[in-house]
Design an enzyme around this catalytic site. Structure first.
Site, mmCIF file in Angstrom:
data_model
loop_
_atom_site.group_PDB
_atom_site.id
_atom_site.type_symbol
_atom_site.label_atom_id
_atom_site.label_comp_id
_atom_site.label_asym_id
_atom_site.label_seq_id
_atom_site.Cartn_x
_atom_site.Cartn_y
_atom_site.Cartn_z
ATOM 1 N N SER A 58 -7.959 -93.082 -12.142
ATOM 2 C CA SER A 58 -8.067 -91.935 -11.240
ATOM 3 C C SER A 58 -9.535 -91.631 -10.988
ATOM 4 O O SER A 58 -10.406 -92.025 -11.770
ATOM 5 C CB SER A 58 -7.402 -90.700 -11.859
ATOM 6 O OG SER A 58 -8.266 -90.076 -12.803
ATOM 7 N N ASP A 59 -9.814 -90.926 -9.911
ATOM 8 C CA ASP A 59 -11.147 -90.362 -9.742
ATOM 9 C C ASP A 59 -11.258 -89.139 -10.649
ATOM 10 O O ASP A 59 -10.274 -88.695 -11.262
ATOM 11 C CB ASP A 59 -11.390 -90.002 -8.279
ATOM 12 C CG ASP A 59 -12.866 -90.048 -7.907
ATOM 13 O OD1 ASP A 59 -13.714 -89.884 -8.803
ATOM 14 O OD2 ASP A 59 -13.171 -90.256 -6.726
ATOM 15 N N TRP A 60 -12.450 -88.586 -10.745
ATOM 16 C CA TRP A 60 -12.745 -87.487 -11.671
ATOM 17 C C TRP A 60 -11.771 -86.319 -11.451
ATOM 18 O O TRP A 60 -11.763 -85.689 -10.387
ATOM 19 C CB TRP A 60 -14.180 -87.016 -11.465
ATOM 20 C CG TRP A 60 -14.625 -85.900 -12.362
ATOM 21 C CD1 TRP A 60 -14.143 -84.630 -12.383
ATOM 22 C CD2 TRP A 60 -15.644 -85.945 -13.361
ATOM 23 N NE1 TRP A 60 -14.795 -83.872 -13.324
ATOM 24 C CE2 TRP A 60 -15.727 -84.652 -13.942
ATOM 25 C CE3 TRP A 60 -16.510 -86.928 -13.830
ATOM 26 C CZ2 TRP A 60 -16.643 -84.334 -14.946
ATOM 27 C CZ3 TRP A 60 -17.424 -86.613 -14.834
ATOM 28 C CH2 TRP A 60 -17.471 -85.344 -15.390
ATOM 29 N N GLY A 61 -10.961 -86.057 -12.470
ATOM 30 C CA GLY A 61 -10.082 -84.895 -12.442
ATOM 31 C C GLY A 61 -8.896 -84.991 -11.507
ATOM 32 O O GLY A 61 -8.149 -84.014 -11.354
#
Length: 721
Positions: free
Chosen positions: A266-269
Site C-alpha cells: 500500500s501507499d503510506w496509510g
C-alpha cells in the site's frame, strides 16, 4: 528447492510473526535508528509493540550504510527466526546525485540515459543500504494542476511505457541476487492515480474500464513485463472502489489476468484510509478488505497487526491468505540475497567513493542538458561570451533546483545558475540580483534588479516555483508564475534589453506574462544536482537543446485537461463545413494548447521531405515501411527527435486524432541528411473495443511523421484483413 525452504520457514512462524511481516514501519521505530527518540508517541497511538517491531518485515526511509547495518544487525539479534528486514525508500530521480525530475527526463526522449540515471541511482542507494525503491512512477497525466505530474514522464501511453521499461532495467539489472549494486523496483501507483478530478491530489478518479485499459494501464504492464518486482497501490478510487481495497483491480486484473506474483504494497496509510473513503467502518474492516484484495504490505498503519489475528480466529479470513503474502515477501528477500547476505551492498567506505562521485555528476549534467526544452528563441540564444550578463531572479543563486523526492540530495552541493555561468565567463562579465522572492518582492529588491540589469548587455531571468509548489500534495489552481515574478519581468522589459527566461518548475505552466515578454524561454524543470552547469552549457551553445515536451503546455488553465491524443467531436472546430458558433470551442481562447506534445526548439533547424510508404496496404504479418528524409538546414550540429503518429480514421469506438507509435533520435551535422525508416505493423493498430476485446479493424489509417504532434507529413494507408 528455494521455495521449499521458504515454505518451511513460513510453517515455523507463529501467526503473530507472519502478520508482523506484513507491516512496514518508518526508520525511527527501530531501536538502532539514529532518530529513535522521535517515535514514542506514534508507537503508542498505532498500538505498535516492541514484539511487532522485532518481527516486522520491512523498513521505510533508512538513510546511509551505517544506519542500515546497525538496524539490520540489531534486528537479526532479536528476531526469533533470523528473518532479515527489507529496506525501502523513495529513490525517484537519484539518491545523492540528483537527476532531473522524471517529467524532465521524459522530455529527453532518451531511453538509454534514463536507464543510466536509474542505474546510478540504484548504485548509490544500494551501497547506502537500500534494497527497494518506490519507483518508477508511471501514472499517465493530463492535468498540470496536479502536483505529481513532475514525477511522471507525461501524457502519452507509448512513451510512458518505454520509459517504464528503461527505469526498471536501470534499477534492477538482470540478477538482483548477484548484482548487489542494483535495487528492486516498485512501480506505482496502481492504478490511474494520475487522473484525479480537478487535478487535486488523492481525489476521486472516475473513468470507463475501456479508457483505463487504453490509456492508463499500459505503462504499469510494461514495467511488469520488464520484471519489476513490486507494485504500490494508488490512493484513489477505481470504478468507485479505493485501489487498496479493490479486489477486481488487484486480484482479478493484477494477479490473475497479468499473472503478477510479486509483492503488492500500500501507499503510506492507504489501508486505514479505506475508512474515510467510505468503504470500511473501522480498521478491522479495512484490514479485511485490503488483504482480501491482495495487499501484502501495509505501509505505516496498523490495521493488519491489530486485527488480522481476530479475523482469522473468527473465520473471516483464512490463515492461508496471510501465508501467501508472507511467502511473496520472503521470496523477494531471497531474490535480493538477504538470507545469505543480510547487509547486502551496504558498505560505509564504498559509500564515500560512489555517492555523488564526479562520474555520477557528469551523467547528471548530460541528462539535465538533454532534458531542458527550448520553448522560444527569437535569435537571442546562444549567448555571446563577449556580452555582459545580468542574472536576475529568485533562482539565480538558489539551490532549490533538485525538485520533490530528492530527500537525500544536497542543495548546498548543487550547481546553481550563477555558479554555472561563472564557470563560463570572467567574473567581471556577470552581475546578479535576486529581484524578488518566489512569492514576495520589496522595493529594494526591484531597485537592485533594475540597477544591476542596466549595467549588462543581456538579461537572464531565473524564475519558477518553489519545489513545495509541486510534488505530492503540491496542487495549484493557478498555474502561472507567482505574480511578483511576472511584475519583475514587466519592470525589466522597460529597459529594452534582450531577455531570456530560464524556468524551474515541476509542471507545465500558463506562460502568459513570460513567453510574450522575453526573447527566449528555456524550460529547465528541476534539473538536479548539476542543473546550473547544464543550463550554462545550453545558454552558451556548448550543448544544443534537443529536448521536446512530453506534456502539453496549456494556453489557459481553463482548457485543462488539454492533451494531444484527444478525441474528435461531431462538431469539430476545424471541420470544412464548421459553423462560426455551433462547434466545440471556447469563445475566448483557442482550443489548442500553447505548446503541444512533442514540441521543442534547437539552435539549428530541420526539414522533413520525401516521405513515402512502401505500400498503401497493410496486412497482418506483413508490415509496411514509412520512410522520410530529415535534413539539418541550419548552421549548428544538433539532435532531432523524429516522431511517428497514426490515426485510425473510423473505429468501432471513437479513436484519438493521433497516437504516438514510434520515435527516433538522430544527430545531424549542418547540411547533413538522413533517411529514417519506421515499420508500421498491424499490432500498432490494435485498440480496446466496446466489449473490451483488443484487436484492429480493417479500414483507413493516416500516418504522420514530423517534429511534434501538430506538425508533420500525412500519409494515408489501409489495413486489409
Amino acid at each position: 528447492m528455494i521455495d521449499k525452504h521458504l515454505h518451511s520457514l513460513v510453517q515455523k512462524m507463529t501467526l503473530e510473526e507472519k502478520v508482523a511481516q506484513l507491516i512496514q514501519l518508518a526508520t525511527p521505530f527501530y531501536e538502532a535508528s539514529k532518530d529513535r527518540g522521535q517515535i514514542t508517541g506514534p508507537m503508542v497511538e498505532m498500538g505498535i509493540t516492541e514484539d511487532i517491531v522485532t518481527s516486522s518485515g520491512s523498513v521505510l526511509g533508512a538513510s546511509g550504510a551505517q544506519e542500515v547495518i546497525n538496524i539490520q544487525k540489531h534486528h537479526l539479534q532479536n528476531n526469533r527466526l533470523g528473518i532479515p528486514l527489507l529496506f525501502m525508500a523513495d529513490i525517484v530521480h537519484g539518491y545523492k546525485t540528483i537527476f532531473p525530475v522524471p517529467l524532465a527526463i521524459g522530455c529527453s526522449w532518451d531511453l538509454e540515459l534514463a536507464e543510466e540515471s536509474a542505474r546510478i541511482a540504484a548504485k548509490e542507494a544500494a551501497v547506502s543500504g537500500v534494497h527497494v525503491t518506490f519507483a518508477p512512477m508511471v501514472d499517465l497525466v493530463r492535468d498540470p494542476r496536479w502536483g505529481r505530474v513532475m514525477e511522471t514522464t507525461g501524457e502519452d501511453p507509448h512513451l510512458n511505457s518505454e520509459f517504464a521499461r528503461a527505469f526498471v532495467r536501470g534499477f534492477q539489472g538482470n540478477d538482483l541476487k548477484n548484482q548487489t549494486d542494483r535495487v528492486a523496483a516498485c512501480v506505482k501507483h496502481f492504478a490511474a492515480y494520475g487522473a484525479p478530478e480537478g487535478g487535486r491530489d488523492y481525489n476521486t478518479v472516475n473513468m470507463s474500464e475501456r479508457q483505463l485499459r487504453e490509456s492508463y494501464l499500459p505503462a504499469y504492464k510494461a514495467a511488469l513485463d520488464e520484471g519489476c518486482e513490486m507494485v504500490m497501490t494508488a490512493f484513489n478510487t477505481v470504478d468507485g472502489v479505493p485501489a487498496s481495497g479493490n479486489k477486481w483491480l488487484m486480484r482479478d486484473l493484477l494477479r490473475e489476468e497479468w499473472n503478477f506474483e510479486g509483492v503488492l504494497i500500500s501507499d503510506w496509510g492507504a489501508v486505514k484510509e479505506l475508512i474515510p473513503h467510505g468503504v470500511a467502518e473501522d480498521e478491522k474492516e479495512a484490514a479485511y478488505k485490503a488483504l482480501t484484495a491482495g495487499v501484502d504490505i501495509e505501509m505505516m498503519t496498523a490495521c493488519y497487526v491489530n486485527h488480522l489475528k481476530d479475523l482469522i480466529n473468527e473465520g473471516e479470513i483464512s490463515e492461508a491468505v496471510v501465508d501467501e503474502s508472507v511467502l511473496r515477501i520472503l521470496r523477494l528477500k531471497d531474490r535480493l540475497g538477504l538470507f545469505d547476505a543480510p547487509f547486502r551492498g551496504a558498505d560505509v567506505e564504498a559509500e564515500r567513493e560512489i555517492v555523488l562521485s564526479n562520474e555520477n555528476r557528469r551523467a547528471a549534467r548530460e541528462l539535465a542538458a538533454k532534458s531542458c526544452v527550448l520553448l522560444k528563441n527569437e535569435g537571442f540564444l546562444p549567448l555571446d561570451r563577449s556580452q555582459k550578463v545580468a542574472v536576475i531572479g529568485p533562482f539565480a543563486q538558489n539551490g532549490d533546483i533538485l525538485g520533490p523526492w530528492s530527500w537525500a540530495g544536497s542543495k548546498e552541493q548543487s550547481v546553481q545558475v550563477l555558479d554555472g555561468l561563472r564557470n563560463k565567463l570572467d567574473a567581471s562579465s556577470i552581475y546578479s540580483a535576486e529581484g524578488c522572492g518566489i512569492e514576495t518582492i520589496t522595493e529594494a529588491q526591484l531597485k537592485d534588479a533594475l540597477d544591476t540589469a542596466s549595467r549588462a548587455d543581456v538579461i537572464v531571468l531565473a524564475l519558477g516555483e518553489h519545489s513545495d509548489m509541486s510534488g505530492e500534495a503540491g496542487c495549484r489552481a493557478d498555474i502561472r508564475l507567482p505574480k511578483v515574478q511576472l511584475e519583475l519581468i514587466s519592470h525589466l522589459k522597460q529597459l529594452g534589453k534582450p531577455m531570456a527566461a530560464v524556468l524551474f518548475n515541476g509542471r507545465p505552466l500558463d506562460l502568459h506574462g513570460v513567453i510574450d515578454q522575453v526573447d527566449a524561454v528555456l524550460e529547465a524543470w528541476y534539473p538536479g544536482t548539476e542543473g546550473g552547469a547544464a543550463i550554462a552549457d545550453l545558454l552558451y551553445g556548448d550543448v544544443n537543446p534537443s529536448a521536446k515536451l512530453t506534456m502539453s503546455f496549456p494556453y489557459s488553465v481553463g482548457q485543462v485537461p488539454v492533451y494531444y491524443n484527444k478525441f474528435n467531436t461531431g462538431r469539430p472546430k476545424d471541420a470544412p463545413d464548421a459553423q462560426e458558433r455551433y462547434v466545440s470551442q471556447y469563445l475566448d481562447i483557442p482550443n489548442d494548447p500553447l505548446l503541444p506534445f512533442g514540441f521543442g526548439l534547437s539552435y539549428t533547424t530541420f526539414s522533413y521531405h520525401e516521405a513515402s510508404l512502401s505500400s498503401q496496404a497493410l496486412t497482418v504479418g506483413e508490415p509496411i515501411n514509412l520512410s522520410v528524409t530529415v535534413e539539418n538546414t541550419g548552421q549548428a550540429a544538433g539532435e532531432e527527435i523524429v516522431q511517428l503518429y497514426i490515426r485510425d480514421v473510423a473505429g468501432e469506438v471513437v479513436r484519438p486524432l493521433k497516437e504516438l507509435k514510434a520515435f527516433k533520435k538522430i544527430f545531424l551535422q549542418p547540411g547533413e541528411k538522413k533517411r529514417i525508416d519506421f515499420a508500421i505493423t498491424e499490432e500498432q493498430l490494435r485498440y480496446y473495443h466496446s466489449d473490451l476485446s483488443y484487436h484492429s479493424d480493417p479500414g483507413k489509417f493516416i500516418a504522420f511523421v514530423g517534429p511534434n504532434s501538430q506538425e508533420g507529413i500525412a500519409l494515408p494507408f489501409r489495413l486489409n484483413k
